[in-house]
Design a protein around this motif. Sequence first.
Motif, PDB file in Angstrom:
ATOM      1  N   LYS A  68       0.846  -1.194   0.000  1.00 40.89           N
ATOM      2  CA  LYS A  68       0.000   0.000   0.000  1.00 40.89           C
ATOM      3  C   LYS A  68       0.878   1.239   0.000  1.00 40.89           C
ATOM      4  CE  LYS A  68      -3.777   0.201   2.443  1.00 40.89           C
ATOM      5  NZ  LYS A  68      -4.705   0.281   3.618  1.00 40.89           N
ATOM      6  N   THR A  78      -2.980   0.517  -3.820  1.00 38.57           N
ATOM      7  CA  THR A  78      -2.595  -0.770  -3.255  1.00 38.57           C
ATOM      8  C   THR A  78      -2.346  -1.772  -4.370  1.00 38.57           C
ATOM      9  OG1 THR A  78      -4.021  -0.319  -1.351  1.00 38.57           O
ATOM     10  CG2 THR A  78      -3.216  -2.575  -1.609  1.00 38.57           C
ATOM     11  N   ARG A 108      -5.612  -1.278  -6.614  1.00 40.99           N
ATOM     12  CA  ARG A 108      -6.812  -0.550  -6.176  1.00 40.99           C
ATOM     13  C   ARG A 108      -6.384   0.890  -5.891  1.00 40.99           C
ATOM     14  NH1 ARG A 108     -10.096  -1.697  -0.639  1.00 40.99           N
ATOM     15  NH2 ARG A 108      -9.884  -3.855  -1.316  1.00 40.99           N
ATOM     16  N   THR A 203     -11.188  -7.191  -4.470  1.00 41.61           N
ATOM     17  CA  THR A 203     -11.041  -6.410  -3.248  1.00 41.61           C
ATOM     18  C   THR A 203     -10.173  -7.135  -2.224  1.00 41.61           C
ATOM     19  OG1 THR A 203     -13.155  -7.296  -2.432  1.00 41.61           O
ATOM     20  CG2 THR A 203     -13.210  -5.164  -3.537  1.00 41.61           C
ATOM     21  N   GLU A 207      -6.350  -5.720  -0.401  1.00 42.88           N
ATOM     22  CA  GLU A 207      -6.553  -5.256   0.976  1.00 42.88           C
ATOM     23  C   GLU A 207      -5.369  -5.687   1.819  1.00 42.88           C
ATOM     24  OE1 GLU A 207      -9.735  -5.512   4.698  1.00 42.88           O
ATOM     25  OE2 GLU A 207     -10.222  -6.406   2.750  1.00 42.88           O
ATOM     26  N   ARG A 209      -3.516  -5.912   5.406  1.00 41.92           N
ATOM     27  CA  ARG A 209      -3.903  -5.954   6.812  1.00 41.92           C
ATOM     28  C   ARG A 209      -2.735  -5.721   7.748  1.00 41.92           C
ATOM     29  NH1 ARG A 209      -9.053  -7.564   7.469  1.00 41.92           N
ATOM     30  NH2 ARG A 209     -10.107  -8.491   5.681  1.00 41.92           N
ATOM     31  N   LYS A 221      -6.374  -3.721  10.956  1.00 41.46           N
ATOM     32  CA  LYS A 221      -7.097  -4.025   9.737  1.00 41.46           C
ATOM     33  C   LYS A 221      -6.929  -2.903   8.732  1.00 41.46           C
ATOM     34  CE  LYS A 221     -11.704  -5.501   8.293  1.00 41.46           C
ATOM     35  NZ  LYS A 221     -13.093  -5.701   8.737  1.00 41.46           N
ATOM     36  N   GLY A 223      -7.595  -1.627   4.380  1.00 35.43           N
ATOM     37  CA  GLY A 223      -8.715  -1.590   3.463  1.00 35.43           C
ATOM     38  C   GLY A 223      -9.162  -0.182   3.163  1.00 35.43           C
ATOM     39  N   ASP A 224      -9.953  -0.041   2.138  1.00 39.22           N
ATOM     40  CA  ASP A 224     -10.443   1.253   1.700  1.00 39.22           C
ATOM     41  C   ASP A 224     -11.946   1.336   1.908  1.00 39.22           C
ATOM     42  OD1 ASP A 224      -7.914   1.857   0.873  1.00 39.22           O
ATOM     43  OD2 ASP A 224      -8.229   1.187  -1.178  1.00 39.22           O
ATOM     44  N   ASP A 241     -18.423  -2.049   3.292  1.00 34.38           N
ATOM     45  CA  ASP A 241     -17.586  -2.614   2.240  1.00 34.38           C
ATOM     46  C   ASP A 241     -18.350  -3.773   1.616  1.00 34.38           C
ATOM     47  OD1 ASP A 241     -15.111  -4.884   3.660  1.00 34.38           O
ATOM     48  OD2 ASP A 241     -17.236  -4.759   3.995  1.00 34.38           O
ATOM     49  N   VAL A 246     -15.346  -1.884   6.939  1.00 33.20           N
ATOM     50  CA  VAL A 246     -13.918  -1.777   6.634  1.00 33.20           C
ATOM     51  C   VAL A 246     -13.464  -0.424   7.119  1.00 33.20           C
ATOM     52  CG1 VAL A 246     -12.210  -1.593   4.810  1.00 33.20           C
ATOM     53  CG2 VAL A 246     -14.006  -3.288   4.658  1.00 33.20           C
TER      54      VAL A 246
END
Length: 267
Positions: A68, A78, A108, A203, A207, A209, A221, A223-224, A241, A246
Motif C-alpha cells: 500500500k 494498493t 486498487r 477487493t 486489501e 492488513r 485491519k 482496506g479502503d 464494504d 472496513v
Amino acid sequence: MRPIAMLVLMLALFTAADTRAQEVGAVAEMEGQAEVLRASAAGWTPLKPGDAVNLGDQVRTAAGSKLKLLFRDDSVVTLAPGSTLKIDQQVSGTAPVSSFSLLVGTIRALVTDRYGAAGAKFEVETPTAVAGVRGTGFITAYDEKSEETTVVGLFDTTGVRSKMDPTGVREVRVGPGQMTKVGRGSYPVRPSATPEGTLRSFTGSTEVRGGKPGGPGKGAKGGDPRLPKSAGQGALSPEGDVNQVVDQPGLEKKGGVKPPPPPVPGR
C-alpha cells in the motif's frame, strides 16, 4: 574553501534537493515482500514500511505479497500480489495530476476529492487501456497472458478508454459495482454488473492488513472505504464494504505513515 571543493559541495546540495523534489509518496503498509527499481538505479532493491517512493520509480510485489502506497495528495494505491506499477507523474496543488503505468497485475486506487477540481487528473494506463477518474475509487487489473485489462468501479464514476482511442471517442463510464474489459486492439465492452465472486476476489487481493515485510499480514485491519456492497448495488457510505465494515486506511494513527510534504518551489 578551494574552488573544486566548493563545486563538489554545491553539486551534492543540488543533488540532495533534486532527490527531495522527486519524492512523491511512501510505503504505508505491506504484506510479504516488495521491491523498487529507482529511475537512476540498475537493479531492484527491497522496500519496507516508511520508505519513500519517487517519481519514475517502478514498484513490484512478490507472489502472495501486497503493498500500500500513500501519496502526498493523500491518495492511496494498493498493489495485489505479482503486480508491477510505475509512477509516471505526480503534481500536487489545487488541481493535482497523477499518472501511473500498470505493467502487470492488479491495483486498487482510492483518490481524494481534490481530484474533483477542474483540470485535475488521475489516470492508470495499462498496455491496452487507460482508466481515469476525478475523485473516486476503482480497481484496474492487467493480464499479460490474455492481454486484457479489467476495470471495476468502486464508487462514483470511472472513465475507461482504449489505448488506440487517445481522444476518448469510444470511452465508457463505469459506475459503482460495474466492470468493463479492454483487449488488445479493442474498445471497452459495455459496462455490466461485476459478479460478486469477481468483486470479492479483486477487493481481497488489494486489501493490506498491516503485515510486516517478509511475514504474513497481522495487526491493524487495512482496506479502503466506500466499496460497493455487492455487484451492481452502488456505493456505500464510509462505514460499508463488500459485506462488513472496513476501516479507513488508518495511516494517521499511531504507527501509521504520513505522506511527505510537497516539495518547496525553487529547492
